[in-house]
Design an enzyme around this catalytic site. Structure first.
Site, PDB file in Angstrom:
ATOM      1  N   SER A   1       0.858  -1.188   0.000  1.00  0.00           N
ATOM      2  CA  SER A   1       0.000   0.000   0.000  1.00  0.00           C
ATOM      3  C   SER A   1       0.890   1.232   0.000  1.00  0.00           C
ATOM      4  O   SER A   1       2.054   1.158   0.432  1.00  0.00           O
ATOM      5  CB  SER A   1      -0.856   0.012   1.276  1.00  0.00           C
ATOM      6  OG  SER A   1      -1.398   1.297   1.517  1.00  0.00           O
TER       7      SER A   1
ATOM      8  N   TYR B   1      -2.257  -1.152  10.505  1.00  0.00           N
ATOM      9  CA  TYR B   1      -2.211  -1.335   9.039  1.00  0.00           C
ATOM     10  C   TYR B   1      -0.896  -0.790   8.480  1.00  0.00           C
ATOM     11  O   TYR B   1      -0.190  -1.460   7.726  1.00  0.00           O
ATOM     12  CB  TYR B   1      -3.412  -0.613   8.428  1.00  0.00           C
ATOM     13  CG  TYR B   1      -3.584  -0.794   6.927  1.00  0.00           C
ATOM     14  CD1 TYR B   1      -4.261  -1.900   6.416  1.00  0.00           C
ATOM     15  CD2 TYR B   1      -3.090   0.150   6.031  1.00  0.00           C
ATOM     16  CE1 TYR B   1      -4.433  -2.058   5.044  1.00  0.00           C
ATOM     17  CE2 TYR B   1      -3.258   0.002   4.665  1.00  0.00           C
ATOM     18  CZ  TYR B   1      -3.938  -1.099   4.169  1.00  0.00           C
ATOM     19  OH  TYR B   1      -4.113  -1.257   2.811  1.00  0.00           O
TER      20      TYR B   1
HETATM   21  P1  NAP Z   1     -11.136  -6.161   0.119  1.00  0.00           P
HETATM   22  O1  NAP Z   1     -11.973  -5.768  -1.038  1.00  0.00           O
HETATM   23  O2  NAP Z   1     -11.658  -5.969   1.512  1.00  0.00           O
HETATM   24  O3  NAP Z   1     -10.689  -7.700  -0.040  1.00  0.00           O
HETATM   25  C1  NAP Z   1      -9.883  -8.298   0.928  1.00  0.00           C
HETATM   26  C2  NAP Z   1      -9.637  -9.730   0.538  1.00  0.00           C
HETATM   27  O4  NAP Z   1      -8.812 -10.334   1.554  1.00  0.00           O
HETATM   28  C3  NAP Z   1     -10.917 -10.549   0.459  1.00  0.00           C
HETATM   29  O5  NAP Z   1     -10.842 -11.437  -0.628  1.00  0.00           O
HETATM   30  C4  NAP Z   1     -10.906 -11.326   1.756  1.00  0.00           C
HETATM   31  O6  NAP Z   1     -11.554 -12.614   1.679  1.00  0.00           O
HETATM   32  C5  NAP Z   1      -9.418 -11.551   1.952  1.00  0.00           C
HETATM   33  N1  NAP Z   1      -9.103 -11.885   3.333  1.00  0.00           N
HETATM   34  C6  NAP Z   1      -9.430 -11.200   4.463  1.00  0.00           C
HETATM   35  N2  NAP Z   1      -8.988 -11.877   5.541  1.00  0.00           N
HETATM   36  C7  NAP Z   1      -8.376 -13.004   5.080  1.00  0.00           C
HETATM   37  C8  NAP Z   1      -7.723 -14.105   5.698  1.00  0.00           C
HETATM   38  N3  NAP Z   1      -7.602 -14.197   7.026  1.00  0.00           N
HETATM   39  N4  NAP Z   1      -7.234 -15.094   4.894  1.00  0.00           N
HETATM   40  C9  NAP Z   1      -7.357 -15.021   3.552  1.00  0.00           C
HETATM   41  N5  NAP Z   1      -7.954 -14.014   2.917  1.00  0.00           N
HETATM   42  C10 NAP Z   1      -8.451 -13.019   3.684  1.00  0.00           C
HETATM   43  O7  NAP Z   1      -9.717  -5.430   0.105  1.00  0.00           O
HETATM   44  P2  NAP Z   1      -8.950  -4.691  -1.087  1.00  0.00           P
HETATM   45  O8  NAP Z   1      -9.194  -3.261  -0.915  1.00  0.00           O
HETATM   46  O9  NAP Z   1      -9.179  -5.364  -2.374  1.00  0.00           O
HETATM   47  O10 NAP Z   1      -7.449  -4.954  -0.583  1.00  0.00           O
HETATM   48  C11 NAP Z   1      -6.631  -5.999  -1.092  1.00  0.00           C
HETATM   49  C12 NAP Z   1      -5.193  -5.685  -0.723  1.00  0.00           C
HETATM   50  O11 NAP Z   1      -4.833  -4.431  -1.318  1.00  0.00           O
HETATM   51  C13 NAP Z   1      -4.953  -5.534   0.768  1.00  0.00           C
HETATM   52  O12 NAP Z   1      -3.694  -6.050   1.104  1.00  0.00           O
HETATM   53  C14 NAP Z   1      -4.996  -4.030   0.968  1.00  0.00           C
HETATM   54  O13 NAP Z   1      -4.258  -3.631   2.094  1.00  0.00           O
HETATM   55  C15 NAP Z   1      -4.340  -3.577  -0.315  1.00  0.00           C
HETATM   56  N6  NAP Z   1      -4.671  -2.172  -0.679  1.00  0.00           N
HETATM   57  C16 NAP Z   1      -5.928  -1.790  -1.004  1.00  0.00           C
HETATM   58  C17 NAP Z   1      -6.179  -0.461  -1.396  1.00  0.00           C
HETATM   59  C18 NAP Z   1      -7.533   0.034  -1.829  1.00  0.00           C
HETATM   60  O14 NAP Z   1      -7.650   1.206  -2.203  1.00  0.00           O
HETATM   61  N7  NAP Z   1      -8.560  -0.779  -1.814  1.00  0.00           N
HETATM   62  C19 NAP Z   1      -5.122   0.444  -1.402  1.00  0.00           C
HETATM   63  C20 NAP Z   1      -3.854   0.018  -1.045  1.00  0.00           C
HETATM   64  C21 NAP Z   1      -3.641  -1.294  -0.690  1.00  0.00           C
HETATM   65  P3  NAP Z   1     -13.141 -12.787   2.065  1.00  0.00           P
HETATM   66  O15 NAP Z   1     -13.867 -11.668   1.399  1.00  0.00           O
HETATM   67  O16 NAP Z   1     -13.457 -14.136   1.490  1.00  0.00           O
HETATM   68  O17 NAP Z   1     -13.220 -12.753   3.558  1.00  0.00           O
END
Ligand code: NAP
Length: 284
Positions: free
Chosen positions: A169, A182
């Site tokens: 991130s 985080y």
């Molecule tokens: P999201 O839509 O909330 O999706 C999170 C994913 O992680 C879901 O598939 C969830 O599975 C899975 N997960 C949660 N707990 C888990 C566990 N204990 N074991 C295995 N899988 C698990 O999040 P996102 O925004 O796409 O984020 C994905 C990654 O990108 C993260 O590392 C986040 O920090 C990073 N990120 C996101 C953004 C952004 O703007 N969205 C920005 C920077 C970085 P279930 O749904 O099946 O529980």
């Protein structure tokens, strides 16, 4: 009275076909039931990879991603596992080998947020975020490296023995008040990634991170329900648009392919310039 249309931030990503840079490769994507993991898994499939789609609590979401992977003409295997639990990661990797015979690409994507003001943050909130966002990436990377070393290099598939991409991130370098668990985990990923990269370079195991900025995911859309909230967000993004999960997916395809064979130990910011200190653009 006509109902007002809900505000949705515009999608300004240039529409372009994804090149078949990963033909015949096998990828494991953690957290592929939604958001960035979904976008990356689909992009990898469009580039020619079969994909194991890991999820934790949302089997329907994972199945929807699987349908998109199959629509791209690739195989999808959906596996439930908590990336923070060693035995579950090990049995997920065993399922991958059973089904696909090998791993070429690991996308370490799963992540959560449990936010609280610093002095109100519980040990449980701290620990769960560290367990999933940092320890989970360690466990998956370690299992993938064990497989890569058993497989060796097959240049008909890739010039690297294996590729690991950590999804981090912008908060691996931007501090984040109210989210110290985080930010600590994401900062940790940077040196986890670089240290693995340093250790495994001689084996030709390529290790890099993608650090996204603000991406269109369910969590972010919940906050962007008005033009004003979108305008506030854009004040942090010099490139003046929201990122799409596919932006991250396209970067992951390139970083997993031999087109980036000499890129190693790098953090690729996919953030529209969010880490450029935009508040300094007009003075400072
Ligand atoms: P999201 O839509 O909330 O999706 C999170 C994913 O992680 C879901 O598939 C969830 O599975 C899975 N997960 C949660 N707990 C888990 C566990 N204990 N074991 C295995 N899988 C698990 O999040 P996102 O925004 O796409 O984020 C994905 C990654 O990108 C993260 O590392 C986040 O920090 C990073 N990120 C996101 C953004 C952004 O703007 N969205 C920005 C920077 C970085 P279930 O749904 O099946 O529980």
């Amino acid at each position: 009275m006509a109902k007002e249309k809900p505000f949705v931030p515009p999608n300004e990503m240039p529409p372009r076909p994804i090149q078949p840079l990963l033909t015949g490769q096998k990828a494991l994507v953690t957290g592929a039931s939604k958001g960035i993991g979904e976008g990356v898994a689909v992009a990898l499939a469009q580039a020619g990879a079969d994909v194991l789609l890991n999820y934790f609590s949302d089997p329907e979401g994972a199945e929807k991603t699987a349908e998109k992977v199959r629509k791209a003409g690739r195989q999808a295997l959906v596996v439930q596992a908590d990336v923070a639990v060693e035995e579950e990661v090990q049995s997920m990797v065993a399922r991958m080998i059973e089904a696909f015979g090998r791993i070429d690409i690991l996308i370490n994507n799963s992540g959560i947020q449990l936010n609280a003001p610093f002095d109100k943050m519980t040990l449980a909130q701290w620990q769960r975020v560290i367990d999933i966002n940092l320890t989970g990436q360690f466990l998956c990377a370690r299992e993938a490296v064990r497989v890569f070393k058993r497989q060796g290099i097959d240049k008909s598939i890739s010039y690297a023995m294996g590729k690991i991409i950590h999804i981090s991130s912008v908060h691996d370098i931007i501090p984040w008040a109210g989210h110290v668990n985080y930010a600590a985990a994401k900062g940790g990923i940077m040196l986890l990634m670089k240290s693995i990269a340093q250790e495994l370079a001689p084996l030709r195991i390529r290790v890099n991170s993608i650090s996204p900025g603000a991406i269109r995911t369910p969590m972010n859309l919940e906050k962007l329900t008005t033009p004003e909230s979108y305008r506030d967000l854009l004040s942090l993004i010099p490139y003046k648009r929201l990122g799409e999960a596919e932006d991250v997916g396209r970067a992951a395809v390139w970083l997993a392919s031999d087109d980036s064979d000499y890129v190693h130990g790098a953090v690729l910011y996919v953030d529209g310039g969010m880490v450029l200190y935009p508040e300094f653009a007009s003075g400072g």
